[in-house]
Design a protein around this motif. Structure first.
Motif, PDB file in Angstrom:
ATOM      1  N   GLN A  35       0.520   9.376   1.378  1.00  0.00           N
ATOM      2  CA  GLN A  35       1.242   9.375   2.586  1.00  0.00           C
ATOM      3  C   GLN A  35       1.102   7.961   3.556  1.00  0.00           C
ATOM      4  O   GLN A  35       2.383   7.771   4.060  1.00  0.00           O
ATOM      5  CB  GLN A  35       0.606  10.536   3.593  1.00  0.00           C
ATOM      6  CG  GLN A  35       1.069  11.716   3.022  1.00  0.00           C
ATOM      7  CD  GLN A  35       0.221  13.144   3.750  1.00  0.00           C
ATOM      8  OE1 GLN A  35      -0.581  12.846   4.418  1.00  0.00           O
ATOM      9  NE2 GLN A  35       0.947  14.136   3.503  1.00  0.00           N
ATOM     10  N   GLY A  36       0.178   7.321   3.474  1.00  0.00           N
ATOM     11  CA  GLY A  36       0.034   6.047   4.343  1.00  0.00           C
ATOM     12  C   GLY A  36       1.108   5.122   3.688  1.00  0.00           C
ATOM     13  O   GLY A  36       1.810   4.210   4.500  1.00  0.00           O
ATOM     14  N   ILE A  37       1.121   5.038   2.328  1.00  0.00           N
ATOM     15  CA  ILE A  37       1.841   4.050   1.602  1.00  0.00           C
ATOM     16  C   ILE A  37       3.422   4.356   2.129  1.00  0.00           C
ATOM     17  O   ILE A  37       4.170   3.589   2.085  1.00  0.00           O
ATOM     18  CB  ILE A  37       1.409   3.891   0.164  1.00  0.00           C
ATOM     19  CG1 ILE A  37       0.153   3.318   0.068  1.00  0.00           C
ATOM     20  CG2 ILE A  37       2.473   3.133  -0.630  1.00  0.00           C
ATOM     21  CD1 ILE A  37      -0.333   3.504  -1.403  1.00  0.00           C
ATOM     22  N   LEU A 276      -0.972 -11.060   3.505  1.00  0.00           N
ATOM     23  CA  LEU A 276      -0.314 -10.198   2.524  1.00  0.00           C
ATOM     24  C   LEU A 276       0.999  -9.725   2.954  1.00  0.00           C
ATOM     25  O   LEU A 276       2.231  -9.782   2.125  1.00  0.00           O
ATOM     26  CB  LEU A 276      -1.056  -8.668   2.568  1.00  0.00           C
ATOM     27  CG  LEU A 276      -2.272  -8.798   1.778  1.00  0.00           C
ATOM     28  CD1 LEU A 276      -3.160  -7.318   1.939  1.00  0.00           C
ATOM     29  CD2 LEU A 276      -2.210  -9.087   0.345  1.00  0.00           C
ATOM     30  N   TRP A 277       1.631  -9.462   4.366  1.00  0.00           N
ATOM     31  CA  TRP A 277       2.955  -9.511   4.706  1.00  0.00           C
ATOM     32  C   TRP A 277       3.781 -10.893   4.308  1.00  0.00           C
ATOM     33  O   TRP A 277       4.840 -10.932   3.816  1.00  0.00           O
ATOM     34  CB  TRP A 277       3.045  -9.296   6.261  1.00  0.00           C
ATOM     35  CG  TRP A 277       2.805  -7.805   6.540  1.00  0.00           C
ATOM     36  CD1 TRP A 277       1.741  -7.291   7.068  1.00  0.00           C
ATOM     37  CD2 TRP A 277       3.432  -6.745   5.880  1.00  0.00           C
ATOM     38  NE1 TRP A 277       2.037  -5.955   7.370  1.00  0.00           N
ATOM     39  CE2 TRP A 277       2.987  -5.592   6.571  1.00  0.00           C
ATOM     40  CE3 TRP A 277       4.820  -6.518   5.114  1.00  0.00           C
ATOM     41  CZ2 TRP A 277       3.378  -4.356   6.322  1.00  0.00           C
ATOM     42  CZ3 TRP A 277       4.956  -5.159   4.779  1.00  0.00           C
ATOM     43  CH2 TRP A 277       4.439  -4.162   5.324  1.00  0.00           C
ATOM     44  N   ASN A 278       3.070 -11.815   4.442  1.00  0.00           N
ATOM     45  CA  ASN A 278       3.759 -13.374   4.009  1.00  0.00           C
ATOM     46  C   ASN A 278       3.812 -13.510   2.737  1.00  0.00           C
ATOM     47  O   ASN A 278       4.808 -14.236   2.286  1.00  0.00           O
ATOM     48  CB  ASN A 278       2.947 -14.414   4.933  1.00  0.00           C
ATOM     49  CG  ASN A 278       2.864 -14.432   6.442  1.00  0.00           C
ATOM     50  OD1 ASN A 278       3.864 -14.082   6.827  1.00  0.00           O
ATOM     51  ND2 ASN A 278       1.699 -14.978   6.788  1.00  0.00           N
ATOM     52  N   LEU A 279       3.065 -12.824   1.882  1.00  0.00           N
ATOM     53  CA  LEU A 279       3.279 -12.756   0.507  1.00  0.00           C
ATOM     54  C   LEU A 279       4.291 -11.855  -0.161  1.00  0.00           C
ATOM     55  O   LEU A 279       4.899 -12.088  -1.281  1.00  0.00           O
ATOM     56  CB  LEU A 279       1.984 -12.617  -0.164  1.00  0.00           C
ATOM     57  CG  LEU A 279       0.882 -13.600  -0.254  1.00  0.00           C
ATOM     58  CD1 LEU A 279      -0.281 -12.838  -0.814  1.00  0.00           C
ATOM     59  CD2 LEU A 279       1.520 -14.819  -0.704  1.00  0.00           C
ATOM     60  N   HIS A 304      -9.133  -0.075   9.782  1.00  0.00           N
ATOM     61  CA  HIS A 304      -8.919  -1.480   8.969  1.00  0.00           C
ATOM     62  C   HIS A 304      -9.315  -1.467   7.320  1.00  0.00           C
ATOM     63  O   HIS A 304      -8.322  -1.877   6.810  1.00  0.00           O
ATOM     64  CB  HIS A 304      -9.658  -2.659   9.610  1.00  0.00           C
ATOM     65  CG  HIS A 304      -9.186  -3.060  10.708  1.00  0.00           C
ATOM     66  ND1 HIS A 304      -8.016  -3.025  11.328  1.00  0.00           N
ATOM     67  CD2 HIS A 304     -10.083  -3.362  12.224  1.00  0.00           C
ATOM     68  CE1 HIS A 304      -7.921  -3.549  12.481  1.00  0.00           C
ATOM     69  NE2 HIS A 304      -9.181  -3.644  13.081  1.00  0.00           N
ATOM     70  N   PRO A 305     -10.125  -0.946   6.794  1.00  0.00           N
ATOM     71  CA  PRO A 305     -10.226  -0.722   5.556  1.00  0.00           C
ATOM     72  C   PRO A 305      -9.031  -0.010   4.889  1.00  0.00           C
ATOM     73  O   PRO A 305      -8.629  -0.366   3.634  1.00  0.00           O
ATOM     74  CB  PRO A 305     -11.598  -0.304   5.226  1.00  0.00           C
ATOM     75  CG  PRO A 305     -12.536  -0.616   6.319  1.00  0.00           C
ATOM     76  CD  PRO A 305     -11.326  -0.550   7.638  1.00  0.00           C
ATOM     77  N   LEU A 306      -8.803   1.133   5.381  1.00  0.00           N
ATOM     78  CA  LEU A 306      -7.842   1.904   4.834  1.00  0.00           C
ATOM     79  C   LEU A 306      -6.404   1.224   5.158  1.00  0.00           C
ATOM     80  O   LEU A 306      -5.558   1.105   3.879  1.00  0.00           O
ATOM     81  CB  LEU A 306      -7.761   3.370   5.613  1.00  0.00           C
ATOM     82  CG  LEU A 306      -6.642   4.073   5.258  1.00  0.00           C
ATOM     83  CD1 LEU A 306      -6.644   4.521   3.634  1.00  0.00           C
ATOM     84  CD2 LEU A 306      -6.535   5.676   5.956  1.00  0.00           C
ATOM     85  N   ALA A 307      -6.088   0.666   6.239  1.00  0.00           N
ATOM     86  CA  ALA A 307      -5.047  -0.065   6.475  1.00  0.00           C
ATOM     87  C   ALA A 307      -4.849  -1.142   5.525  1.00  0.00           C
ATOM     88  O   ALA A 307      -3.745  -1.358   4.730  1.00  0.00           O
ATOM     89  CB  ALA A 307      -4.779  -0.696   7.794  1.00  0.00           C
ATOM     90  N   LEU A 308      -5.686  -1.994   4.965  1.00  0.00           N
ATOM     91  CA  LEU A 308      -5.563  -3.248   4.175  1.00  0.00           C
ATOM     92  C   LEU A 308      -5.621  -2.522   2.874  1.00  0.00           C
ATOM     93  O   LEU A 308      -4.766  -3.300   2.116  1.00  0.00           O
ATOM     94  CB  LEU A 308      -6.681  -3.950   4.431  1.00  0.00           C
ATOM     95  CG  LEU A 308      -6.980  -4.739   5.776  1.00  0.00           C
ATOM     96  CD1 LEU A 308      -8.287  -5.550   6.025  1.00  0.00           C
ATOM     97  CD2 LEU A 308      -5.772  -5.753   5.997  1.00  0.00           C
ATOM     98  N   GLN A 310      -4.185   0.065   1.868  1.00  0.00           N
ATOM     99  CA  GLN A 310      -2.610   0.592   1.831  1.00  0.00           C
ATOM    100  C   GLN A 310      -1.796  -0.536   1.717  1.00  0.00           C
ATOM    101  O   GLN A 310      -0.809  -0.759   0.795  1.00  0.00           O
ATOM    102  CB  GLN A 310      -2.208   1.346   3.019  1.00  0.00           C
ATOM    103  CG  GLN A 310      -2.861   2.767   3.268  1.00  0.00           C
ATOM    104  CD  GLN A 310      -2.648   3.296   4.650  1.00  0.00           C
ATOM    105  OE1 GLN A 310      -2.372   2.698   5.437  1.00  0.00           O
ATOM    106  NE2 GLN A 310      -2.944   4.462   4.694  1.00  0.00           N
ATOM    107  N   LEU A 311      -1.848  -1.570   2.303  1.00  0.00           N
ATOM    108  CA  LEU A 311      -0.978  -2.771   2.266  1.00  0.00           C
ATOM    109  C   LEU A 311      -1.113  -3.647   0.985  1.00  0.00           C
ATOM    110  O   LEU A 311      -0.273  -4.106   0.249  1.00  0.00           O
ATOM    111  CB  LEU A 311      -1.349  -3.852   3.397  1.00  0.00           C
ATOM    112  CG  LEU A 311      -0.377  -5.123   3.655  1.00  0.00           C
ATOM    113  CD1 LEU A 311       0.868  -4.622   3.740  1.00  0.00           C
ATOM    114  CD2 LEU A 311      -0.746  -5.521   4.937  1.00  0.00           C
TER     115      LEU A 311
END
Length: 327
Positions: A35-37, A276-279, A304-308, A310-311
């Motif tokens: 769901q996060g992705i 990651l967004w810049n990549l 933060h660990p979950l966010a990173l 997902q990203l």
């Protein structure tokens, strides 16, 4: 452009849906991750399939037969395999529906392929034909006491089980988990594990909700089956928060291991997020709030660990859509 019923967006090079697989034992956090992705990519661009819908029997019939949902013989594996292949080809499916609230088989639903497909569940890597359909394969293996606590919280609050029923189910399913679920780990491109910090509270306190999920460590085993992003600018010289090390997996093969600590500071977490967004500049417009989850009191929290995590997975999906991982 339309190919076999799939409308190809203009900002991608792959003329079929990109398919992400997420496999893990019951209560491992598959749906939360999916769901996060989906929220990052945009729900209108994502269709999610849960392989639990392919259970052959309802809850009561499984109990009578003495079989579990983790056993491939208790699922329509041939239909699941066929449906994943159809979705990859851009074709719609008539998907069965398993009602987790009351454990019954409900009316099927019509599912059209989307730009991104997320297939999550217990047995998604069970056959070679299935595995060949995925662009990115994730295996979730949280610390076992965490998984038990998450399963307890979910099954009691959302699925109508009592706490004693969940405990008995965990015991009965252990052999099937070892036989059917855990061997699928070997097929993943990335193995993701959430763990308590070494000084965290014990498992009993944890299951009562005393240890906030926001402070769990995330450990990523990055296998060479995918070209993972260069995180050197973030991890170089780092002593805490985020680390990248060369190690050996349980099969003895060399892998990169990315560790993201639960108490990583906001500045370092944002630096990795920005990198990651810049990549993936093609997807920068998707940038949104990451790492949200529901805690035991059904409050929305952020990790933060979950966010990173997902990203990082989203990075691979966007690269696949651009044709970098074409198979």
């Amino acid at each position: 452009m339309r190919d076999g019923g799939f409308a190809m967006p203009m900002n991608r090079n792959l003329n079929r849906p990109v398919i992400l697989g997420i496999v893990g034992d019951s209560g491992a956090g598959k749906t939360t991750l999916a769901q996060g992705i989906s929220s990052i990519l945009g729900p209108s661009r994502v269709a999610m399939i849960c392989t639990d819908d392919y259970h052959r029997y309802g809850r009561e019939e499984r109990a009578r037969k003495g079989t579990s949902a983790l056993d491939p013989d208790g699922n329509y594996m041939d239909i699941l395999e066929q449906h994943i292949q159809l979705l990859r080809a851009g074709r719609p499916i008539l998907k069965p529906v398993y009602n987790h609230t009351n454990g019954t088989l409900d009316s099927p639903e019509y599912v059209e392929p989307a730009e991104y497909m997320i297939v999550e569940g217990l047995l998604g890597y069970s056959t070679r034909a299935m595995r060949d359909c995925y662009d990115v394969k994730i295996y979730l293996e949280p610390q076992e006491e965490l998984r038990a606590a998450w399963k307890m919280q979910r099954d009691v609050s959302k699925r109508g089980y009592t706490a004693d029923e969940v405990r008995r189910q965990l015991e009965r399913r252990l052999r099937d988990a070892i036989t059917f679920i855990r061997p699928q780990r070997t097929f993943a491109d990335l193995v993701l594990s959430f763990r308590r910090q070494p000084n965290a509270l014990n498992g009993n306190d944890l299951s009562a909700g005393a240890e906030p999920e926001a402070y769990l460590n995330a450990r990523h085993i990055l296998r060479p089956t995918l070209p993972h992003p260069d995180l050197t600018p973030i991890v170089e010289g780092s002593k805490n928060g985020i680390r990248l090390e060369l190690a050996r997996d349980i099969d003895g093969k060399p892998v990169d291991v990315l560790e993201i600590e639960g108490d990583v500071d906001d500045k370092r977490a944002k630096a990795m997020e920005d990198l990651l967004w810049n990549l993936i500049p093609e997807a920068y417009h998707l940038r949104s709030n990451l790492g949200q989850y529901m805690d035991a009191s059904q409050e929305t929290r952020m990790s933060h660990p979950l966010a990173l995590s997902q990203l990082l997975i989203t990075y691979h999906l966007v690269k696949a859509a651009m044709g970098h991982y074409a198979i």
